[in-house]
Write a protein that holds these residues in place. Structure first.
Motif, PDB file in Angstrom:
ATOM      1  N   ALA A 499      80.180  -7.838  70.687  1.00  0.00           N
ATOM      2  CA  ALA A 499      79.983  -6.713  71.617  1.00  0.00           C
ATOM      3  C   ALA A 499      80.911  -5.564  71.234  1.00  0.00           C
ATOM      4  O   ALA A 499      80.523  -4.406  71.260  1.00  0.00           O
ATOM      5  CB  ALA A 499      80.259  -7.158  73.051  1.00  0.00           C
ATOM      6  N   LEU A 500      82.126  -5.918  70.855  1.00  0.00           N
ATOM      7  CA  LEU A 500      83.097  -4.881  70.537  1.00  0.00           C
ATOM      8  C   LEU A 500      82.805  -4.229  69.183  1.00  0.00           C
ATOM      9  O   LEU A 500      82.671  -3.007  69.089  1.00  0.00           O
ATOM     10  CB  LEU A 500      84.497  -5.496  70.534  1.00  0.00           C
ATOM     11  CG  LEU A 500      85.635  -4.518  70.372  1.00  0.00           C
ATOM     12  CD1 LEU A 500      85.705  -3.590  71.568  1.00  0.00           C
ATOM     13  CD2 LEU A 500      86.963  -5.277  70.232  1.00  0.00           C
ATOM     14  N   TYR A 501      82.677  -5.039  68.149  1.00  0.00           N
ATOM     15  CA  TYR A 501      82.560  -4.475  66.808  1.00  0.00           C
ATOM     16  C   TYR A 501      81.162  -3.920  66.532  1.00  0.00           C
ATOM     17  O   TYR A 501      81.026  -2.937  65.815  1.00  0.00           O
ATOM     18  CB  TYR A 501      82.935  -5.508  65.749  1.00  0.00           C
ATOM     19  CG  TYR A 501      84.425  -5.732  65.673  1.00  0.00           C
ATOM     20  CD1 TYR A 501      85.247  -4.788  65.067  1.00  0.00           C
ATOM     21  CD2 TYR A 501      85.017  -6.854  66.229  1.00  0.00           C
ATOM     22  CE1 TYR A 501      86.621  -4.971  65.006  1.00  0.00           C
ATOM     23  CE2 TYR A 501      86.390  -7.052  66.173  1.00  0.00           C
ATOM     24  CZ  TYR A 501      87.191  -6.103  65.559  1.00  0.00           C
ATOM     25  OH  TYR A 501      88.544  -6.281  65.500  1.00  0.00           O
ATOM     26  N   CYS A 502      80.127  -4.558  67.075  1.00  0.00           N
ATOM     27  CA  CYS A 502      78.774  -4.039  66.855  1.00  0.00           C
ATOM     28  C   CYS A 502      78.351  -3.188  68.041  1.00  0.00           C
ATOM     29  O   CYS A 502      77.931  -2.046  67.885  1.00  0.00           O
ATOM     30  CB  CYS A 502      77.773  -5.170  66.652  1.00  0.00           C
ATOM     31  SG  CYS A 502      78.186  -6.219  65.270  1.00  0.00           S
ATOM     32  N   GLY A 503      78.450  -3.757  69.253  1.00  0.00           N
ATOM     33  CA  GLY A 503      77.971  -3.055  70.438  1.00  0.00           C
ATOM     34  C   GLY A 503      78.679  -1.729  70.628  1.00  0.00           C
ATOM     35  O   GLY A 503      78.052  -0.710  70.902  1.00  0.00           O
ATOM     36  N   LEU A 504      79.985  -1.716  70.487  1.00  0.00           N
ATOM     37  CA  LEU A 504      80.715  -0.471  70.726  1.00  0.00           C
ATOM     38  C   LEU A 504      80.967   0.317  69.442  1.00  0.00           C
ATOM     39  O   LEU A 504      80.628   1.486  69.350  1.00  0.00           O
ATOM     40  CB  LEU A 504      82.041  -0.765  71.431  1.00  0.00           C
ATOM     41  CG  LEU A 504      82.966   0.455  71.609  1.00  0.00           C
ATOM     42  CD1 LEU A 504      82.267   1.562  72.372  1.00  0.00           C
ATOM     43  CD2 LEU A 504      84.248   0.056  72.322  1.00  0.00           C
ATOM     44  N   PHE A 505      81.544  -0.349  68.435  1.00  0.00           N
ATOM     45  CA  PHE A 505      81.986   0.404  67.260  1.00  0.00           C
ATOM     46  C   PHE A 505      80.900   0.613  66.203  1.00  0.00           C
ATOM     47  O   PHE A 505      81.032   1.476  65.343  1.00  0.00           O
ATOM     48  CB  PHE A 505      83.187  -0.285  66.611  1.00  0.00           C
ATOM     49  CG  PHE A 505      84.453  -0.202  67.420  1.00  0.00           C
ATOM     50  CD1 PHE A 505      84.824   0.988  68.024  1.00  0.00           C
ATOM     51  CD2 PHE A 505      85.278  -1.305  67.569  1.00  0.00           C
ATOM     52  CE1 PHE A 505      85.996   1.077  68.754  1.00  0.00           C
ATOM     53  CE2 PHE A 505      86.453  -1.229  68.300  1.00  0.00           C
ATOM     54  CZ  PHE A 505      86.809  -0.038  68.902  1.00  0.00           C
ATOM     55  N   GLY A 506      79.862  -0.197  66.251  1.00  0.00           N
ATOM     56  CA  GLY A 506      78.824  -0.054  65.225  1.00  0.00           C
ATOM     57  C   GLY A 506      79.358  -0.308  63.829  1.00  0.00           C
ATOM     58  O   GLY A 506      78.931   0.306  62.855  1.00  0.00           O
ATOM     59  N   LEU A 507      80.277  -1.253  63.713  1.00  0.00           N
ATOM     60  CA  LEU A 507      80.908  -1.514  62.418  1.00  0.00           C
ATOM     61  C   LEU A 507      79.908  -2.069  61.402  1.00  0.00           C
ATOM     62  O   LEU A 507      80.109  -1.983  60.206  1.00  0.00           O
ATOM     63  CB  LEU A 507      82.058  -2.516  62.615  1.00  0.00           C
ATOM     64  CG  LEU A 507      82.960  -2.771  61.418  1.00  0.00           C
ATOM     65  CD1 LEU A 507      83.741  -1.520  61.062  1.00  0.00           C
ATOM     66  CD2 LEU A 507      83.918  -3.926  61.686  1.00  0.00           C
ATOM     67  N   GLU A 508      78.815  -2.671  61.894  1.00  0.00           N
ATOM     68  CA  GLU A 508      77.855  -3.281  60.966  1.00  0.00           C
ATOM     69  C   GLU A 508      76.955  -2.245  60.315  1.00  0.00           C
ATOM     70  O   GLU A 508      76.225  -2.544  59.390  1.00  0.00           O
ATOM     71  CB  GLU A 508      77.022  -4.345  61.705  1.00  0.00           C
ATOM     72  CG  GLU A 508      75.786  -3.827  62.465  1.00  0.00           C
ATOM     73  CD  GLU A 508      76.111  -3.163  63.811  1.00  0.00           C
ATOM     74  OE1 GLU A 508      77.283  -2.808  64.037  1.00  0.00           O
ATOM     75  OE2 GLU A 508      75.183  -2.975  64.613  1.00  0.00           O
ATOM     76  N   LEU A 509      76.996  -1.014  60.826  1.00  0.00           N
ATOM     77  CA  LEU A 509      76.036  -0.022  60.333  1.00  0.00           C
ATOM     78  C   LEU A 509      76.507   0.636  59.039  1.00  0.00           C
ATOM     79  O   LEU A 509      77.677   0.719  58.776  1.00  0.00           O
ATOM     80  CB  LEU A 509      75.815   1.053  61.399  1.00  0.00           C
ATOM     81  CG  LEU A 509      75.160   0.539  62.674  1.00  0.00           C
ATOM     82  CD1 LEU A 509      75.092   1.646  63.710  1.00  0.00           C
ATOM     83  CD2 LEU A 509      73.753   0.020  62.404  1.00  0.00           C
TER      84      LEU A 509
ATOM     85  N   LYS B 384      73.519  -5.853  71.368  1.00  0.00           N
ATOM     86  CA  LYS B 384      74.683  -5.441  70.585  1.00  0.00           C
ATOM     87  C   LYS B 384      74.266  -4.790  69.274  1.00  0.00           C
ATOM     88  O   LYS B 384      74.945  -3.919  68.757  1.00  0.00           O
ATOM     89  CB  LYS B 384      75.563  -6.639  70.292  1.00  0.00           C
ATOM     90  CG  LYS B 384      75.991  -7.382  71.530  1.00  0.00           C
ATOM     91  CD  LYS B 384      76.854  -8.576  71.150  1.00  0.00           C
ATOM     92  CE  LYS B 384      76.916  -9.597  72.250  1.00  0.00           C
ATOM     93  NZ  LYS B 384      75.667 -10.371  72.381  1.00  0.00           N
ATOM     94  N   LYS B 387      71.731  -1.627  70.157  1.00  0.00           N
ATOM     95  CA  LYS B 387      72.444  -0.644  70.987  1.00  0.00           C
ATOM     96  C   LYS B 387      71.594  -0.232  72.190  1.00  0.00           C
ATOM     97  O   LYS B 387      71.103   0.900  72.268  1.00  0.00           O
ATOM     98  CB  LYS B 387      72.834   0.616  70.198  1.00  0.00           C
ATOM     99  CG  LYS B 387      73.253   0.403  68.748  1.00  0.00           C
ATOM    100  CD  LYS B 387      74.534  -0.385  68.590  1.00  0.00           C
ATOM    101  CE  LYS B 387      74.760  -0.679  67.111  1.00  0.00           C
ATOM    102  NZ  LYS B 387      75.677  -1.761  66.858  1.00  0.00           N
TER     103      LYS B 387
END
Ligand SMILES: Cc1cc2nc3c(=O)[nH]c(=O)nc-3n(C[C@H](O)[C@H](O)[C@H](O)COP(=O)(O)OP(=O)(O)OC[C@H]3O[C@@H](n4cnc5c(N)ncnc54)[C@H](O)[C@@H]3O)c2cc1C
Ligand SMILES: Cc1cc2nc3c(=O)[nH]c(=O)nc-3n(C[C@H](O)[C@H](O)[C@H](O)COP(=O)(O)OP(=O)(O)OC[C@H]3O[C@@H](n4cnc5c(N)ncnc54)[C@H](O)[C@@H]3O)c2cc1C
Lengths: 509, 409
Positions: A499-509, B384, B387
């Motif tokens: 939730a934090l790294y993908c949901g909020l930060f979008g680090l996977e993009l 997640k 989005k």
């Protein structure tokens, strides 16, 4: 002298040779302990495990185990060990065990079952036999880091992230070794008088680069880390080696293992869901509480077993090591060392150093039997539970915790950064996590990943691309260990992480 | 148990995350009597940003600037996604209703109706989202226009580095600078917590001190970004006061949990829903739900033991996923935690539902006529990665409440 491989064996050889005054370069394709030495059980064997399958190994372990407890006590938790059998286990094996131990000179004490369960209350009430032995646990990270630290102090050069990619041969000798920086891709050439191949499970691959064949079987073993320490002592199942029959305490956690699965591809070594299920399912017979224990991650290593490919169960192939002088293969200055155990790394290093010193005409004797391994800073922070202890002892309020699960404060990160800089490395998240408990606690990097990254920025240690790449790599590595343990609380944790790294930060993009 | 008096209502809502809150609002606004219970769930972790849909397909990591077009594409490719059960007009109406309500409670949100918005995060990434709290809105423009901007971080606040954010935009945002300050009167503290600072800033006195530290750093900058700590509530007042003192616009940057904007959302909902007559039991769980002969539901609620019984015509399960506690996994199974696996099918990813947001039984039909589900507990949502966290919660709550209303008619 060129040493290939920065595991326990390679770093042990570097120290041994440095103590004899031989100048070496050690090259490692990843970081220190990137291979099996960074992915094992951490059991300093008393030898009892091998009394029935391989007495030679058993005796070697007994001798080396006792010696290491004296020479490197800072790396060892001399917790003692138990061997226990439960209803349904092979009674013949149980009956022979004490006798076989004495044959190998291994101290063993029979316990009555009540006593055993008093020592370790989590043991099953279906025990049928229990023995106490001198097993201990050893911190393999600290061990290798201390070995290389002393070697470097005595003049050895360490090249991390440097991979051997080929050899030039001439007149029955290796003339030059070709290497590549695995980060920048830059190529270098080293001319060494002698080349030691201490690349563990990769020894066959490296030897092949020199046109030499070594028969190595690779067997993957997976291990599971619990959230809390389950037992004070090492607990072994008293039976012929099989899945999940050893639980080794390490600081504040316990490690359950292992499995044995033949593999061909050495670069895709991950624990699987099936292995984790099988291990928990089996281990509960010995320790029922493991059914509901919280497991925080799994990892896997590769056993290099040097020998023929015919043995049916890879555990029965001798664990005693193979030291090969390739003079017989037509290469006079090339030596390979593989197999063996962490417990016997010192002996392996000694024998290897004796051999190459013979080639070089150096007559200085081995000193590692008598010279204790010095205690230095960088190795210290890998032991679970140590950072918090020291942090609380000398509590300096401004020394805030960057990792709350494992209680790793700022000052520890600082000292690790220093040590990495001294080794000419880049102090990123991955290198720091290798040298500390960061990312290894319950949150598996959810919070400490962000915090340590921000901290490194504040200290001016990172560029932004390194930061994101470092975080991705760090989380990716943690993920391989997490996904087979995703149930109950660890699943909640992992959902929060995503939730934090993908949901909020979008680090996977 | 029989001496417990039961509380009667039209709708019992299990869960007080975003989905539960939204459902309670929609139900109250439609004249239904509502009892709601829950712990905290994801909402207090959440950034405060309300996503609608940002990415699809996940495998291609394709970012969309038009969320509505993205929904069309998502629904085409993933027909079981909860969005597929709603008309776009309904999703729009749901957002309108929620944002109007939040505005009423003092928590203003901004958006471009037909466009996603990029928001700067504390990691230095740009997050694609839909509705943005007013506290962060000015930063959206500063980011787009690459204004002369100062990022201020705070000594002792872990995981937030102004230098990191500046480094992230090294080549494209030359007028971005950072500076570190000590939060006023915190010299004796080594670690700073977002909630404490947000609370402290409710006092004008502390705002004056903060502005006093920030103001001299402003120099040529035309806007200042700070971690999201500018008031636990009353953010309009806190920010405009600070802006007046510092002399230029100020915006917030979302942080890792504990997240102040998440707390603000929770507080705003609790306060606003109370005024609308929702009966809310905080720190209370639904321990068991059963259907009565009359077709009603009896929900036993309490902290550990049963404290009340709620007798309702309908139930909405908005109990979240694994963090919220609506789903639980052991080594071999995933199960829904309140009704157990009795009666309805639970697939790996969550609850499968019909077009009226009713969880399905093995038979493929709804498990109960008036049991609904909303939010992240629903199968196939993957919020997640695509989005759509808040949008999913809001839109499905809207769908579930309306389905119940239709059923009652
Ligand atoms: C699951 C498991 C559990 C175990 N548990 C125990 C235990 O409890 N007790 C015990 O005593 N022993 C244990 N062992 C055995 C022990 O871990 C190993 O025998 C020991 O770590 C081997 O060390 P090494 O240095 O020889 O090899 P490694 O640690 O594998 O080192 C070889 C190094 O060479 C590097 N390398 C490879 N190719 C190249 C190249 N081309 N160029 C540069 N570098 C290269 C690799 O990256 C690697 O770091 C266990 C093994 C496994 C698999
Ligand atoms: C770190 C993080 C960052 C996020 N960032 C964003 C973002 O940037 N944008 C965005 O749109 N969304 C974001 N979200 C997610 C979003 O805010 C929503 O919370 C999410 O979609 C789930 O909402 P929910 O109401 O379905 O579930 P939850 O919020 O998990 O709520 C579940 C509720 O059910 C309750 N419950 C469970 N079991 C019981 C029971 N037996 N009895 C009573 N109550 C029970 C829980 O206590 C809780 O109140 C983020 C979430 C996290 C964790």
């Amino acid at each position: 002298m060129l040493i290939i491989g920065g595991g326990a064996t390679g770093t042990g050889i570097a120290r041994d040779l440095a103590l004899r005054g031989v100048r070496c370069i050690l090259v490692e394709q990843g970081d220190i302990n990137a291979g099996t030495s960074g992915a094992n059980h951490g059991l300093l064997h008393s030898g009892a495990r091998y009394v029935s399958s391989d007495q030679g190994s058993a005796i070697e372990c007994r001798e080396e185990g006792a010696l290491l407890k004296q020479m490197a006590p800072q790396c060892i938790d001399d917790a003692g060990g138990l061997f226990v059998a439960v209803e349904g286990d092979d009674e013949k094996y149980v009956a022979e065990f004490p006798h076989l131990c004495s044959e190998c000179g291994i101290p063993v004490k029979e316990l009555d079952l009540k006593e055993a369960r008093e020592l370790e209350p989590v043991l099953s009430d279906k025990l049928i036999a229990a023995y106490a032995v001198n097993d201990a646990s050893i911190d393999p990270f600290k061990l290798s880091l201390e070995n290389i630290a002393q070697a470097q102090e005595l003049g050895c050069t360490l090249l991390r992230f440097t991979k051997v990619i080929g050899f030039e041969k001439k007149n029955n000798k290796i003339q030059a070794t070709h290497l590549q920086d695995t980060v920048t891709g830059e190529k270098i050439i080293i001319d060494a008088n002698q080349v030691v191949n201490a690349s563990g499970a990769w020894a066959g691959e490296v030897a092949a680069l020199a046109g030499v064949k070594i028969d190595i079987i690779c067997s993957k073993g997976s291990l599971l880390v619990t959230h809390n320490r389950i037992t004070d002592r090492v607990v072994n199942r008293l039976r012929a080696s099989a899945n999940a029959d050893i639980l080794v305490p390490g600081g504040t956690v316990s490690i359950l293992g292992t499995t044995s699965i033949r593999i061909e591809n050495l670069n895709q070594v991950y624990p699987t869901v099936e292995e984790v299920d099988a291990m928990v399912g089996e281990a509960v017979k010995m320790i029922p509480a493991l059914e509901n224990a919280r497991f925080i991650r799994a990892y896997a290593g590769v056993r290099p077993l040097v020998g023929s490919r015919t043995a049916s169960d890879d555990r029965n192939v001798s664990r005693s090591f193979a030291l090969i002088d390739h003079t017989d293969d037509g290469l006079e200055n090339f030596v390979s060392i593989s197999g063996g155990k962490l417990t016997t790394y010192r002996l392996m290093a000694e024998k290897t150093a004796d051999l190459v010193c013979g080639h070089l005409g150096v007559s200085k004797p081995c000193l590692t039997r008598t010279e204790p391994l010095p205690e230095t800073q960088p190795g210290k922070w890998t032991q679970p539970g140590l950072a918090p202890k020291l942090w609380m002892q000398k509590h300096e309020p401004e020394d805030i915790l960057l990792c709350e699960c494992e209680m790793v404060p700022k000052s520890v990160v600082d000292s690790i950064v220093d040590a990495i800089r001294k080794q000419d490395g880049q102090p990123d998240l991955k290198a720091i996590s290798l040298r500390s408990r960061i990312g290894k606690g319950a949150c598996q990097g959810t919070f400490c990943g962000v915090r340590v990254t921000a901290y490194l920025f504040d200290q001016g240690e990172l560029t932004f691309d390194q930061c994101l790449a470092g975080l991705r790599e760090f989380l990716g590595k943690r993920w391989h260990g997490q996904y087979p343990t995703l149930w109950d609380k660890q699943l909640v944790q992992s959902e929060l992480l995503e939730a934090l790294y993908c949901g909020l930060f979008g680090l996977e993009l | 148990m029989s001496d417990l008096k039961s509380i009667e209502c039209d709708l019992c809502i299990i869960g007080s995350g975003l989905a539960g809150m939204a459902a309670a609002l929609f139900a109250a606004a439609r004249g239904l009597s509502v009892v709601q219970m829950g712990h905290t769930g994801e909402i207090i972790f959440a950034s405060g940003l309300l996503d609608l849909l940002g990415v699809h397909p996940v495998s291609e990591k394709r970012l969309w600037s038009d969320p509505w077009a993205a929904i069309d594409a998502l629904v085409r490719d993933i027909p079981h996604h909860p969005y597929a059960r709603l008309k776009k007009e309904d999703i729009k109406a749901a957002f309108d209703e929620i944002l109007a309500f939040l505005e009423e409670t003092g928590l203003t949100y901004h958006r471009n109706i037909d466009r996603n918005t990029g928001v700067l995060t504390s990691l230095g990434t740009v997050k694609t989202t839909y509705a943005v709290p007013h506290t962060m809105w000015k930063g959206v423009r500063a980011l787009k226009e690459k204004s002369d901007c100062l990022i201020v971080d705070i000594r002792g606040l872990k995981g937030f580095s102004g230098r990191q954010i500046v480094a992230a935009f090294e080549n494209e945002w030359s007028h971005l600078r950072s500076a570190r300050i000590s939060f006023p009167d915190s010299d004796h503290l080594n670690e700073m917590y977002t909630e404490h600072m947000a609370n402290a800033l409710l006092l004008p006195y502390n705002r004056e001190k903060l502005a006093g530290v920030v103001q001299p750093l402003v120099k040529e900058s035309s806007i200042v970004g700070l971690p999201a700590i500018l008031g636990l509530y009353q953010t309009h007042e806190v920010i405009s006061h600070l802006e007046e003192l510092v002399g230029i616009p100020i915006f917030e940057i979302p942080t890792i949990p504990p997240s102040v904007p998440g707390l603000r959302l929770k507080e705003a909902f609790e306060r606003g829903l109370r005024l609308k007559g929702v009966q809310y039991f905080s720190l209370t769980r639904a321990l068991q739900v059963r259907q009565t002969a009359a077709g009603h539901f009896e929900t036993q609620i309490g902290r550990d033991v049963v404290e009340h019984i709620v007798d309702s015509r309908g139930v909405i399960l908005a109990s979240g996923r694994f963090i919220g506690g609506g789903l639980h996994a052991d080594r071999t199974h995933i199960r829904e935690t309140i009704l157990d696996s009795r009666g309805h099918l639970i697939n790996q990813a969550g609850l499968a539902i019909d077009d009226a947001f009713r969880p399905l039984a093995d038979s493929g039909g709804p498990a109960f006529e008036s049991l609904f589900a909303a939010g992240s507990i629903l199968a196939h949502n993957d919020w997640k990665r695509v989005k759509c966290g808040a949008g999913l919660a809001i839109a499905t709550a809207f769908g579930a409440v309306n389905a119940f209303v239709r059923l009652c008619r």
